[in-house]
Scaffold this motif. Structure first.
Motif, PDB file in Angstrom:
ATOM      1  N   LEU A   1     -26.457 -27.677   9.043  1.00  0.00           N
ATOM      2  CA  LEU A   1     -26.221 -27.082  10.364  1.00  0.00           C
ATOM      3  C   LEU A   1     -25.322 -27.993  11.194  1.00  0.00           C
ATOM      4  O   LEU A   1     -24.344 -27.549  11.803  1.00  0.00           O
ATOM      5  CB  LEU A   1     -27.568 -26.857  11.077  1.00  0.00           C
ATOM      6  N   GLY A   2     -25.644 -29.290  11.211  1.00  0.00           N
ATOM      7  CA  GLY A   2     -24.851 -30.252  11.980  1.00  0.00           C
ATOM      8  C   GLY A   2     -23.411 -30.337  11.476  1.00  0.00           C
ATOM      9  O   GLY A   2     -22.456 -30.337  12.273  1.00  0.00           O
TER      10      GLY A   2
ATOM     11  N   THR B   1     -15.506 -28.522  16.811  1.00  0.00           N
ATOM     12  CA  THR B   1     -14.718 -29.658  17.302  1.00  0.00           C
ATOM     13  C   THR B   1     -13.458 -29.749  16.447  1.00  0.00           C
ATOM     14  O   THR B   1     -13.371 -29.144  15.383  1.00  0.00           O
ATOM     15  CB  THR B   1     -15.471 -31.006  17.183  1.00  0.00           C
ATOM     16  N   LYS B   2     -12.507 -30.512  16.936  1.00  0.00           N
ATOM     17  CA  LYS B   2     -11.265 -30.710  16.176  1.00  0.00           C
ATOM     18  C   LYS B   2     -11.248 -32.098  15.521  1.00  0.00           C
ATOM     19  O   LYS B   2     -10.300 -32.482  14.862  1.00  0.00           O
ATOM     20  CB  LYS B   2     -10.058 -30.589  17.124  1.00  0.00           C
ATOM     21  N   TRP B   3     -12.316 -32.880  15.747  1.00  0.00           N
ATOM     22  CA  TRP B   3     -12.329 -34.262  15.260  1.00  0.00           C
ATOM     23  C   TRP B   3     -12.396 -34.361  13.744  1.00  0.00           C
ATOM     24  O   TRP B   3     -13.018 -33.549  13.085  1.00  0.00           O
ATOM     25  CB  TRP B   3     -13.536 -35.014  15.840  1.00  0.00           C
ATOM     26  N   LYS B   4     -11.777 -35.424  13.234  1.00  0.00           N
ATOM     27  CA  LYS B   4     -11.971 -35.831  11.839  1.00  0.00           C
ATOM     28  C   LYS B   4     -13.085 -36.883  11.830  1.00  0.00           C
ATOM     29  O   LYS B   4     -13.381 -37.483  12.861  1.00  0.00           O
ATOM     30  CB  LYS B   4     -10.686 -36.473  11.290  1.00  0.00           C
ATOM     31  N   VAL B   5     -13.683 -37.103  10.655  1.00  0.00           N
ATOM     32  CA  VAL B   5     -14.745 -38.122  10.586  1.00  0.00           C
ATOM     33  C   VAL B   5     -14.424 -39.128   9.479  1.00  0.00           C
ATOM     34  O   VAL B   5     -13.587 -38.871   8.618  1.00  0.00           O
ATOM     35  CB  VAL B   5     -16.134 -37.492  10.302  1.00  0.00           C
TER      36      VAL B   5
ATOM     37  N   VAL C   1     -20.475 -40.029   6.057  1.00  0.00           N
ATOM     38  CA  VAL C   1     -21.201 -38.764   6.265  1.00  0.00           C
ATOM     39  C   VAL C   1     -22.540 -38.714   5.502  1.00  0.00           C
ATOM     40  O   VAL C   1     -23.565 -38.312   6.070  1.00  0.00           O
ATOM     41  CB  VAL C   1     -20.299 -37.549   5.941  1.00  0.00           C
ATOM     42  N   PRO C   2     -22.593 -39.132   4.212  1.00  0.00           N
ATOM     43  CA  PRO C   2     -23.890 -39.110   3.520  1.00  0.00           C
ATOM     44  C   PRO C   2     -24.963 -39.934   4.238  1.00  0.00           C
ATOM     45  O   PRO C   2     -26.130 -39.541   4.266  1.00  0.00           O
ATOM     46  CB  PRO C   2     -23.571 -39.716   2.141  1.00  0.00           C
ATOM     47  N   VAL C   3     -24.553 -41.061   4.837  1.00  0.00           N
ATOM     48  CA  VAL C   3     -25.515 -41.913   5.554  1.00  0.00           C
ATOM     49  C   VAL C   3     -26.118 -41.147   6.733  1.00  0.00           C
ATOM     50  O   VAL C   3     -27.337 -41.135   6.940  1.00  0.00           O
ATOM     51  CB  VAL C   3     -24.818 -43.211   6.069  1.00  0.00           C
ATOM     52  N   ILE C   4     -25.255 -40.480   7.501  1.00  0.00           N
ATOM     53  CA  ILE C   4     -25.711 -39.679   8.655  1.00  0.00           C
ATOM     54  C   ILE C   4     -26.657 -38.571   8.180  1.00  0.00           C
ATOM     55  O   ILE C   4     -27.712 -38.336   8.768  1.00  0.00           O
ATOM     56  CB  ILE C   4     -24.500 -39.027   9.384  1.00  0.00           C
ATOM     57  N   ALA C   5     -26.243 -37.896   7.087  1.00  0.00           N
ATOM     58  CA  ALA C   5     -27.018 -36.738   6.600  1.00  0.00           C
ATOM     59  C   ALA C   5     -28.404 -37.144   6.093  1.00  0.00           C
ATOM     60  O   ALA C   5     -29.337 -36.353   6.117  1.00  0.00           O
ATOM     61  CB  ALA C   5     -26.248 -36.030   5.497  1.00  0.00           C
ATOM     62  N   ILE C   6     -28.539 -38.381   5.653  1.00  0.00           N
ATOM     63  CA  ILE C   6     -29.864 -38.844   5.202  1.00  0.00           C
ATOM     64  C   ILE C   6     -30.674 -39.401   6.372  1.00  0.00           C
ATOM     65  O   ILE C   6     -31.885 -39.195   6.475  1.00  0.00           O
ATOM     66  CB  ILE C   6     -29.708 -39.906   4.082  1.00  0.00           C
TER      67      ILE C   6
ATOM     68  N   GLY D   1     -30.334 -30.771  13.186  1.00  0.00           N
ATOM     69  CA  GLY D   1     -28.910 -30.424  13.271  1.00  0.00           C
ATOM     70  C   GLY D   1     -28.222 -31.190  14.389  1.00  0.00           C
ATOM     71  O   GLY D   1     -27.096 -31.676  14.243  1.00  0.00           O
ATOM     72  N   LEU D   2     -28.926 -31.313  15.515  1.00  0.00           N
ATOM     73  CA  LEU D   2     -28.368 -32.019  16.688  1.00  0.00           C
ATOM     74  C   LEU D   2     -28.157 -33.505  16.377  1.00  0.00           C
ATOM     75  O   LEU D   2     -27.118 -34.090  16.708  1.00  0.00           O
ATOM     76  CB  LEU D   2     -29.318 -31.854  17.881  1.00  0.00           C
ATOM     77  N   LEU D   3     -29.155 -34.117  15.728  1.00  0.00           N
ATOM     78  CA  LEU D   3     -29.027 -35.544  15.376  1.00  0.00           C
ATOM     79  C   LEU D   3     -27.858 -35.766  14.404  1.00  0.00           C
ATOM     80  O   LEU D   3     -27.125 -36.751  14.516  1.00  0.00           O
ATOM     81  CB  LEU D   3     -30.331 -36.066  14.757  1.00  0.00           C
ATOM     82  N   THR D   4     -27.679 -34.821  13.463  1.00  0.00           N
ATOM     83  CA  THR D   4     -26.542 -34.919  12.532  1.00  0.00           C
ATOM     84  C   THR D   4     -25.227 -34.827  13.305  1.00  0.00           C
ATOM     85  O   THR D   4     -24.296 -35.610  13.093  1.00  0.00           O
ATOM     86  CB  THR D   4     -26.599 -33.786  11.478  1.00  0.00           C
ATOM     87  N   PHE D   5     -25.175 -33.872  14.230  1.00  0.00           N
ATOM     88  CA  PHE D   5     -23.968 -33.656  15.048  1.00  0.00           C
ATOM     89  C   PHE D   5     -23.629 -34.920  15.835  1.00  0.00           C
ATOM     90  O   PHE D   5     -22.481 -35.380  15.855  1.00  0.00           O
ATOM     91  CB  PHE D   5     -24.217 -32.477  16.002  1.00  0.00           C
ATOM     92  N   LEU D   6     -24.656 -35.508  16.484  1.00  0.00           N
ATOM     93  CA  LEU D   6     -24.437 -36.733  17.268  1.00  0.00           C
ATOM     94  C   LEU D   6     -23.986 -37.886  16.364  1.00  0.00           C
ATOM     95  O   LEU D   6     -23.110 -38.680  16.727  1.00  0.00           O
ATOM     96  CB  LEU D   6     -25.716 -37.128  18.021  1.00  0.00           C
ATOM     97  N   GLY D   7     -24.586 -37.953  15.175  1.00  0.00           N
ATOM     98  CA  GLY D   7     -24.193 -38.981  14.209  1.00  0.00           C
ATOM     99  C   GLY D   7     -22.725 -38.856  13.821  1.00  0.00           C
ATOM    100  O   GLY D   7     -21.999 -39.854  13.697  1.00  0.00           O
TER     101      GLY D   7
END
Length: 481
Positions: A413-414, A422-426, A431-436, A466-472
């Motif tokens: 979801l995030g 958003t238009k941002w790149k990451v 990303v795997p670290v955030i998702a875990i 989902g929100l925590l993933t988004f913020l991450g």
């Protein structure tokens, strides 16, 4: 019903499915297995998706929750309608524009390879557990009413169950499933209708008075606005329903793979519209059945509760052999219509997302690898179901499933919200670290939430996650140079 009668019924049912598989599975190519050559009629897809999204859990668990939770689950169902509208208007146009086979390819285009593999892995985890959970519930009922009496051990029941699903899906996958799901949805709705009819008769009122009967019942309270801290509060349930629909249908390869077999985007959107209307109605009928079963149990001194209530009443023989037969048929149909598509979508996702077979091999080798993966995932489902048998004691499975889904679908979801809004790149590798980290944080907040905030999360955990993933992802976004 005698165990041998049930066995004959199950055997006849599977014979029909294997026959359908024979007629639909002449080719066996990957385009057929993954996408049904994009030739599926939308109305068949819509009807079949009802069976797939309801599953055996709905069939048994939802009527069983009415006694304790009344109609509060309907608040979640109303939330679904918003979620399905988002899928039809936002996600489907995106998937069709990119001509995707696996919907997680979007993450590769948007963020990079690590994000893509992360999304696909979370789906694989969610689906393996979800599909095994659903099948586990039904295998338990069959074990109880048939195989225990015959002295067949549980692991044999489970292995045969998965083998039969493998048999009718291994050739043409999703192409066969669109037809078998239509049949299975039909049986499931037939079982629902027949049971409601016979119990109404037994309770002494006709179907014309069903709405009146429900209105007078103490178990039919639908909307809960009084205590905002409670997990049944309308806003929590409604919002959770919307997000559950978006992630468990729109961000789920299993459900979207069916949508992507339609000829055009317009067809796929039409499919979502009709699917939504019928699904709301069917869920209402399952809750209505819950009221009837609860009253029937009270009058007849039946002590089973929750997930055991419907099976106990339907197979007792008191309502006649017809109800017992249709209950078994409905239950098998409900279970297999979600399990067969899970097996196919897991095979698709693992082949395309994890092993990259479309990029790495020629068509002939792709087919061979896909067939090997199909077998491996069948074996994995058997092992997970056996693990459940010896690890789960709690009876109300639907809540457990949604709680688990909150943890595994939250990162998806995030990721999609971040990609679409958003238009941002990451920094893709992070990303795997955030998702875990997000599900772990969510879990810690959830178990302490009553003490810290005087607030129970319930299904809401999905939104938090989902929100925590988004913020991450905001934290690991790439600064523009």
């Amino acid at each position: 019903m005698q165990p041998y009668q049930v066995l004959i019924l199950v055997a006849a049912y599977f014979a029909v499915l294997i026959l359908i598989s024979y007629f639909t599975g002449r080719g066996g190519s990957n385009a057929e297995f993954f996408k049904a050559n994009k030739q599926a009629p939308w109305y068949l897809v819509a009807f079949g998706m009802i069976g797939a999204s309801l599953s055996g859990i709905t069939f048994i668990s939802i009527p069983g929750t009415v006694e304790s939770d009344s109609f509060s689950y309907f608040q979640v169902v109303l939330g679904y309608t918003v979620g399905y509208a988002v899928i039809a208007q936002v996600l489907l146009p995106l998937y069709y524009k990119m001509n995707l086979t696996s919907i997680y390819t979007y993450l590769e285009n948007r963020f990079g390879n690590a994000s893509y593999k992360t999304g696909a892995s979370f789906f694989l985890l969610s689906r393996v557990v979800g599909a095994s959970f659903r099948l586990f519930l039904v295998a338990n009922v069959l074990q109880l009413i048939v195989f225990d009496a015959m002295g067949v051990p549980y692991y044999v029941t489970v292995s045969i169950t998965i083998l039969l699903i493998w048999l009718y899906t291994f050739k043409s996958g999703i192409k066969t499933i669109i037809w078998t799901d239509t049949l299975q949805t039909f049986f499931m709705l037939l079982a629902l209708g027949i049971t409601i009819y016979f119990i109404s008769e037994d309770l002494g009122f006709s179907l014309n008075n069903l709405m009146g009967y429900l209105a007078e019942s103490e178990h039919s309270k639908m909307f809960f606005f009084d205590d905002w801290k409670s997990k049944d509060h309308f806003v929590k349930q409604f919002l959770s329903g919307a997000f559950i629909a978006i992630v468990m249908t729109g961000l789920d390869q299993d459900m979207m793979q069916k949508n992507l077999t339609c000829r055009t985007l317009k067809d796929a959107q039409k499919n979502m519209f009709w699917f939504t209307i019928v699904l709301v109605f069917v869920n209402f009928l399952f809750l209505a059945l819950g009221v009837l079963l609860t009253d029937y149990a009270e009058i007849n001194g039946i002590t089973e509760v929750r997930d055991d209530l419907f099976p106990a009443i339907a197979t007792s023989g008191d309502l006649g052999l017809g109800v017992a037969i249709f209950f078994i048929l409905g239950l098998i149909a409900a279970a297999y219509s979600s399990a067969d598509s899970a097996l196919t979508s897991l095979t698709t996702s693992f082949s395309i997302d994890i092993l990259d077979i479309e990029k790495r091999y020629d068509e002939k080798k792709q087919v061979r690898i896909r067939k090997q993966i199909h077998v491996a995932i069948s074996v994995l489902l058997v092992l997970v179901m056996l693990a459940f048998k010896y690890a789960i004691a709690d009876k109300s499975v639907i809540n457990k499933l949604f709680q688990f889904a909150g943890y595994t679908y939250g990162p998806l979801l995030g990721l999609y919200a971040f990609g679409l809004f958003t238009k941002w790149k990451v920094k893709d590798k992070l990303v795997p670290v955030i998702a875990i980290a997000a599900p772990i944080l969510s879990y810690i907040i959830s178990i302490n939430s009553l003490v810290w905030f005087g607030f129970e999360f319930g299904f809401f955990i999905l939104i938090l996650n989902g929100l925590l993933t988004f913020l991450g992802l905001i934290l690991v976004r790439r600064k523009h140079h």
